[in-house]
Structures are given as C-alpha cells and as structure tokens.
Design a protein around this motif. Structure first.
Motif, PDB file in Angstrom:
ATOM      1  N   CYS A  37      -0.127  -6.111 -11.406  1.00 45.43           N
ATOM      2  CA  CYS A  37      -0.863  -5.318 -10.422  1.00 45.43           C
ATOM      3  C   CYS A  37      -0.764  -5.935  -9.033  1.00 45.43           C
ATOM      4  O   CYS A  37      -1.149  -7.083  -8.825  1.00 45.43           O
ATOM      5  CB  CYS A  37      -2.330  -5.209 -10.833  1.00 45.43           C
ATOM      6  SG  CYS A  37      -3.354  -4.481  -9.553  1.00 45.43           S
ATOM      7  N   GLY A  38      -0.244  -5.155  -8.114  1.00 52.08           N
ATOM      8  CA  GLY A  38      -0.203  -5.582  -6.724  1.00 52.08           C
ATOM      9  C   GLY A  38       0.796  -6.684  -6.424  1.00 52.08           C
ATOM     10  O   GLY A  38       0.732  -7.290  -5.359  1.00 52.08           O
ATOM     11  N   ARG A  39       1.729  -6.941  -7.332  1.00 58.64           N
ATOM     12  CA  ARG A  39       2.708  -8.007  -7.062  1.00 58.64           C
ATOM     13  C   ARG A  39       3.607  -7.619  -5.896  1.00 58.64           C
ATOM     14  O   ARG A  39       4.151  -6.510  -5.873  1.00 58.64           O
ATOM     15  CB  ARG A  39       3.574  -8.259  -8.297  1.00 58.64           C
ATOM     16  CG  ARG A  39       3.048  -9.369  -9.176  1.00 58.64           C
ATOM     17  CD  ARG A  39       3.989  -9.616 -10.308  1.00 58.64           C
ATOM     18  NE  ARG A  39       5.244 -10.177  -9.853  1.00 58.64           N
ATOM     19  CZ  ARG A  39       5.923 -11.091 -10.524  1.00 58.64           C
ATOM     20  NH1 ARG A  39       5.464 -11.541 -11.665  1.00 58.64           N
ATOM     21  NH2 ARG A  39       7.065 -11.548 -10.065  1.00 58.64           N
ATOM     22  N   ALA A  65       7.316  -4.297  -2.204  1.00 57.74           N
ATOM     23  CA  ALA A  65       6.132  -3.522  -2.581  1.00 57.74           C
ATOM     24  C   ALA A  65       5.148  -3.474  -1.415  1.00 57.74           C
ATOM     25  O   ALA A  65       5.168  -4.329  -0.520  1.00 57.74           O
ATOM     26  CB  ALA A  65       5.476  -4.150  -3.804  1.00 57.74           C
ATOM     27  N   ALA A  66       4.257  -2.476  -1.459  1.00 57.58           N
ATOM     28  CA  ALA A  66       3.339  -2.242  -0.342  1.00 57.58           C
ATOM     29  C   ALA A  66       2.391  -3.410  -0.097  1.00 57.58           C
ATOM     30  O   ALA A  66       1.836  -3.548   0.996  1.00 57.58           O
ATOM     31  CB  ALA A  66       2.526  -0.975  -0.596  1.00 57.58           C
ATOM     32  N   VAL A  93       6.408  -3.098   8.385  1.00 53.86           N
ATOM     33  CA  VAL A  93       5.259  -3.027   7.473  1.00 53.86           C
ATOM     34  C   VAL A  93       5.125  -1.632   6.871  1.00 53.86           C
ATOM     35  O   VAL A  93       4.832  -1.483   5.686  1.00 53.86           O
ATOM     36  CB  VAL A  93       3.957  -3.397   8.227  1.00 53.86           C
ATOM     37  CG1 VAL A  93       2.756  -3.283   7.310  1.00 53.86           C
ATOM     38  CG2 VAL A  93       4.053  -4.791   8.778  1.00 53.86           C
ATOM     39  N   ASN A  94       5.359  -0.620   7.683  1.00 48.96           N
ATOM     40  CA  ASN A  94       5.130   0.750   7.220  1.00 48.96           C
ATOM     41  C   ASN A  94       6.010   1.125   6.040  1.00 48.96           C
ATOM     42  O   ASN A  94       5.569   1.808   5.113  1.00 48.96           O
ATOM     43  CB  ASN A  94       5.366   1.746   8.354  1.00 48.96           C
ATOM     44  CG  ASN A  94       4.336   1.600   9.450  1.00 48.96           C
ATOM     45  OD1 ASN A  94       3.315   0.954   9.254  1.00 48.96           O
ATOM     46  ND2 ASN A  94       4.610   2.178  10.609  1.00 48.96           N
ATOM     47  N   GLU A  95       7.276   0.706   6.098  1.00 48.94           N
ATOM     48  CA  GLU A  95       8.195   1.057   5.014  1.00 48.94           C
ATOM     49  C   GLU A  95       8.417  -0.108   4.062  1.00 48.94           C
ATOM     50  O   GLU A  95       9.182   0.021   3.096  1.00 48.94           O
ATOM     51  CB  GLU A  95       9.534   1.540   5.583  1.00 48.94           C
ATOM     52  CG  GLU A  95       9.414   2.859   6.337  1.00 48.94           C
ATOM     53  CD  GLU A  95      10.758   3.433   6.751  1.00 48.94           C
ATOM     54  OE1 GLU A  95      11.782   2.719   6.623  1.00 48.94           O
ATOM     55  OE2 GLU A  95      10.791   4.582   7.202  1.00 48.94           O
ATOM     56  N   GLY A  96       7.787  -1.224   4.318  1.00 53.65           N
ATOM     57  CA  GLY A  96       7.958  -2.398   3.454  1.00 53.65           C
ATOM     58  C   GLY A  96       9.356  -2.969   3.513  1.00 53.65           C
ATOM     59  O   GLY A  96       9.831  -3.549   2.533  1.00 53.65           O
ATOM     60  N   LEU A  97      10.018  -2.813   4.645  1.00 52.52           N
ATOM     61  CA  LEU A  97      11.416  -3.248   4.766  1.00 52.52           C
ATOM     62  C   LEU A  97      11.523  -4.540   5.551  1.00 52.52           C
ATOM     63  O   LEU A  97      10.961  -4.669   6.652  1.00 52.52           O
ATOM     64  CB  LEU A  97      12.242  -2.182   5.478  1.00 52.52           C
ATOM     65  CG  LEU A  97      12.588  -0.911   4.721  1.00 52.52           C
ATOM     66  CD1 LEU A  97      13.353   0.042   5.635  1.00 52.52           C
ATOM     67  CD2 LEU A  97      13.409  -1.221   3.476  1.00 52.52           C
ATOM     68  N   LEU A  98      12.260  -5.475   4.981  1.00 58.92           N
ATOM     69  CA  LEU A  98      12.651  -6.666   5.717  1.00 58.92           C
ATOM     70  C   LEU A  98      14.078  -6.399   6.187  1.00 58.92           C
ATOM     71  O   LEU A  98      14.965  -6.115   5.366  1.00 58.92           O
ATOM     72  CB  LEU A  98      12.584  -7.880   4.785  1.00 58.92           C
ATOM     73  CG  LEU A  98      12.511  -9.265   5.404  1.00 58.92           C
ATOM     74  CD1 LEU A  98      11.358  -9.383   6.386  1.00 58.92           C
ATOM     75  CD2 LEU A  98      12.364 -10.321   4.318  1.00 58.92           C
ATOM     76  N   VAL A  99      14.290  -6.447   7.489  1.00 64.83           N
ATOM     77  CA  VAL A  99      15.578  -6.012   8.056  1.00 64.83           C
ATOM     78  C   VAL A  99      16.223  -7.164   8.800  1.00 64.83           C
ATOM     79  O   VAL A  99      15.594  -7.809   9.643  1.00 64.83           O
ATOM     80  CB  VAL A  99      15.370  -4.823   9.018  1.00 64.83           C
ATOM     81  CG1 VAL A  99      16.703  -4.327   9.555  1.00 64.83           C
ATOM     82  CG2 VAL A  99      14.622  -3.690   8.321  1.00 64.83           C
TER      83      VAL A  99
END
Lengths: 302, 223
Positions: A37-39, A65-66, A93-99
């Motif tokens: 949960c929440g990982r 994950a969010a 943060v919004n899309e959970g993307l590290l770019v």
C-alpha cells in the motif's frame, strides 16, 4: 490441571467470548494494510529497457507511483564503454515522472544505461523499486510528432476487488479503450499515452487521468474510474506523446459509452446454460413412468 | 464485459415492452424502477433490442449538438467544406487551417508542477493532478455515529476514494469532546485543532463541500 467449576451462566458467556473478541478486533484493532500500500515504486520507463533507435535528443523518463517524492536521489547515465555520470533530473509531480535531459546529444548507435533511483514515499518509510534501463541510440533526432488516430472503441464493466490500502472492497468502473495503430520516428515503444475523460459527471474540461506507456499493438488500455465519475454518458480521448514532448493530433477523437448503476439487469444470463435441474428431474420421472407403464402392459399381456 | 450478450439475451431485451412477461420468462419477477428505466428506449438509443442505450459507442461528431449553419465545420474549416478559408489553427474542434485535421499542431501549455494542458475535444484540458482524491495509503479522521464517534479512513491504492470509516479511540485531547458532543461540529473542530487531517462533515469552512478534508492534510491532498 483440573478446570475450575463454572456456573451455568458462565457457559453461554464463554461461548460468546470469541465472537466478542473478534468484534473488538474489528472495531479497535489496527487496520490490516498490505505492505504494498502506497509504495513509491518505479512503474515504467520511457524508453523501456532494451529499446533501440532512441532519438538522439530524447528526454529519458521514469514514471513513479503517486506517493513517490523526489528528494535529490542520484540518477546516473552510463555511456557504455565511454563514461558514467550523474545527471540532474526534473521531477514532474503531477504525472509522477522523473525526467532526464542528457547533457549532450546521444551518440548514434551507442549503448547507454540509465540507473533510475529508489524514491521515498509520502506517509511511508518504505523505499520503492528502482530500475537500470539499457537502450541504444538511433541515428537521428526526433523530427516528427507521433502518428496516432486516437481511441477506436470503449467497453466497460464494473469491478469490485479488495483494495490493498483500505482492506475493503472498492467498486470501480473499468473501461477497455481500443487504440488505433500508432507510430513515431522515435519508436512506438517509447510513446506515452495520455488519456482524458471528456464527458461525464462533473466534467467541465477534459480531465487527464491516466499517463501510461503505450500498450503493445492490439492490446487495449484498461483504465478505471469511480462511480462518481462514470455513471451515464462518459467519453474519452487520448493523445500519444513522444520522447521530446510532441503529441499526436488525436485529441479531437472521442469515444463514448453509456454506463448504468449496478445492479445490472442480467435476467437471461442468470439462467444456467445446461439443462435445468428441474428439467432433469422431469426427464427421470418421465422415464420411470414409461418403464412402469411398460411393465404393467407386459403383465397384462401375460 | 457487461455489453456482450448472447442471442438469448438480445431476444429477451427485444420483448422489453412486455417487461413483466419478459422478466418472468427470464427468471426475474422483481424488476425495480431503475431497471425499468434502463429498459426504456432513450432518444439516442436507436432500435429497441439493439442494446443501443448500453452500447452507445459514438464518435464525438455523433454526439455533438448541431452547429449553426454558417459555422465552420469540423471537416472544412471556416466557411464549411465547400469553401474552406485557411486560418490559424485554434483549439475549437474545427479544422481552421483546412489541412483536413482538427485541432492539429497546437502546442501544449505547461502546467505548474509538471505536465501540460492539451487541446482535447475542442477544449483545453485541465492540468494533470498527482492523484484524484487523496494520496494512496494516506489517512484522515472521520466520525462514526456510535460508541467512540471517532474513526479513520484510508485512501485507496489508486488514490480515487477513501475506504470505510473504521472506529478508533479518539486522542486524549478530543476524548472529552467526543463524550460531550458525540458526532458533532465540535468534535470536528477538536480534530482540526489537535493537528489531524479531518473530513469536513460539518462544513466548517462553509464552502458547501462536506466531502473534503480540513486541517493538517499536506500528506493527504493531491495538490
């Protein structure tokens, strides 16, 4: 050891004790939450592991994950056989993307490995999963927007399954979105799909609710909505996004369906497919009756 | 999937005007009002028995209200398909530049915090959000109607809803409020003052939204 004698009133109380204990545990005990949960796990990467023909100007992306929070963890880009260096990512943060935008253009035909870090999560001490992604740079930079004609179909169902965080049943409307063929000069496998709900309860502007790596050819994309979002006429649209951020012109293609509240009228499908038990019993009785009539006739004939 | 039905099911739906008879024949005699409402043909449902109401998979052009006669058409840009006058493409569901593609070549608008707004269905989309309702696994305080009056709700794994409110013992500073006022605005205020993220069941901020949460909710809210 001899058990102590009990009064007659103690017996029913004793029988109720396990029930009372169970009820107390339900009411006051800690909720059973799965470790998952929440990982703040890494969910997928663009480009994926083993990708080839990655555009030389690609921005490398990992979706978490969010719950994930980026707190300055190191991201390492290895130019295989040449060098290895830490690169500065940007966390969306919004899309959970590290770019990561590589500091220099990728060298055509060369192999790279990017080491995506384990991130920490909001409200959880557990670290998420990481990944090492190996890919080969293509010959050219990404020059054109993805070719994608948008969604081709939508089907829906209702799913009730146990949620790992709430440890209770959660109802979700499940939509299988059919996808038109897609291509891109940076490779189909590196495309991201952004899905919008364009109509439905409370929708005033198209609402992006799913960002995923493009599914394999021929496979629909399964998305979920709550009852609050999905009762009545609901419409979806999607755009494909490549590794430099260009998008397909498919946002104008909507696909709609009409959902209803459960429980659903399934009277006919509720009927068993094989012969009904009643019919079977009738057949047996008819057989017995025929046999007995036959015997009587044979006796009468004698 | 719910929309696939056997020929037998189609046959059953085709005799829906005789709903009671059909229900009986199909093994159901307990049709409720919602079921009958579902069975009635709607304006866009097409032929009865075709499952149109449940299976209405329509492209947007089929579902969009009629446009004025002199308005630009989706196919032909300003002036209609017969006399398309190229104009700069705008996010309006029309082929303004007359290249045969609606709303193409429009740049995405960056959003604060990441992601972008795109031209979708003739409108600019909202910015993406980290989650829809709550951060997965986070918790907020809720109130229950019995015994301790205090409970906790956990956010679902997909961040789209909270789970059930499970009763728990209130913290020391709110025990008296729970005992005196039971389920109440006073208890909610105590929850907020004690530093919890609390479901706004009594609309303490008077914004008409009783499903939101107030208090220390940084680790719960999606923004």
């Amino acid at each position: 050891m001899t058990p102590a004698p009990r009064s007659p009133r103690a017996a029913p109380l004793r029988a109720l004790a396990p029930l009372a204990a169970a009820a107390a545990l339900c009411a006051f005990g800690p909720s059973a939450r799965a470790d998952e949960c929440g990982r703040p796990d890494l969910l997928e990467t663009m480009p994926p592991d083993g990708a080839t023909d990655v555009p030389t100007d690609a921005r490398l992306q990992a979706r978490y994950a969010a719950t994930a929070e980026y707190l300055g963890e190191e991201v390492v880009l290895e130019h295989v056989g040449v060098d290895e260096r830490a690169v500065d990512p940007i966390f969306d943060v919004n899309e959970g993307l590290l770019v990561v935008s590589p500091p220099e253009a990728l060298v055509p035909g060369d192999e790279y490995v990017i080491r995506w870090p384990r991130l920490r999560g909001l409200g959880t001490a557990t670290l998420g999963r990481s990944a090492d992604v190996r890919f080969v740079a293509g010959a050219l930079a990404d020059a054109t927007a993805p070719e994608f004609a948008g969604l081709s179909s939508v089907e829906w169902d209702l799913d009730r399954s146990r949620d790992e965080c709430t440890d209770s049943l959660q109802a979700r409307y499940v939509f299988d979105l059919g996808l038109s063929p897609a291509s891109d000069d940076g490779g189909r496998g590196s495309l991201t799909l952004v899905v919008f709900q364009t109509r439905g309860p409370g929708i005033t502007a198209p609402e992006p609710f799913a960002v995923r790596r493009f599914p394999a050819p021929g496979k629909p994309l399964r998305v979920e909505r709550t009852e609050r979002d999905a009762i009545g006429e609901v419409c979806f649209a999607a755009v494909a996004r490549d590794l430099v951020g260009r998008t397909s012109a498919s946002g104008s293609v909507e696909r709609c369906t009409r959902t209803v509240r459960p429980p659903f009228f399934e009277g006919c499908s509720a009927a068993p497919r094989g012969p009904r038990p009643g019919a079977l019993v009738s057949l047996v009785l008819a057989g017995v009756a025929a046999l007995s009539v036959g015997r009587r006739r044979s006796r009468a004939a004698r | 999937m719910a929309r696939h039905r056997t020929p037998l099911q189609h046959a059953c739906r085709a005799v829906i005007p005789l709903a009671i008879v059909a229900a009986g024949a199909c093994g159901r005699t307990d049709l409720g009002p919602w079921e009958l409402a579902e069975l009635e043909p709607s304006a866009d449902a097409g032929t009865l028995g075709e499952d149109a109401a449940a299976d209405a998979t329509l492209p947007v052009a089929d579902a969009t209200p009629d446009a004025p006669a002199d308005a630009p058409s989706p196919e032909g840009g300003a002036g209609g398909s017969s006399g398309c006058t190229p104009a700069p493409e705008e996010c309006n569901g029309l082929d303004d530049d007359c290249n045969g593609v609606v709303d193409d070549g429009l740049p995405a608008e960056p959003c604060p915090g990441g992601g972008a707004r795109y031209c979708v269905a003739g409108r600019l989309s909202e910015c993406p959000k980290r989650c829809e309702v709550c951060i997965p696994g986070s918790e907020r305080v809720c109130q229950v109607a019995y015994c301790l009056y205090w409970g906790v709700q956990t956010c679902s794994a997909d961040g789209r809803s909270f789970g059930v409110c499970r009763e728990q013992s209130p913290p020391a500073q709110c025990k008296q409020a729970a005992k005196t006022h039971e389920r109440s605005a006073e208890l909610e205020q105590c929850c907020i003052d004690a530093g919890y993220c609390c479901r706004d069941e009594y609309d303490l901020d008077r914004d008409g939204d009783k499903s939101e949460h107030l208090g220390a909710c940084e680790a719960v809210t999606c923004e």
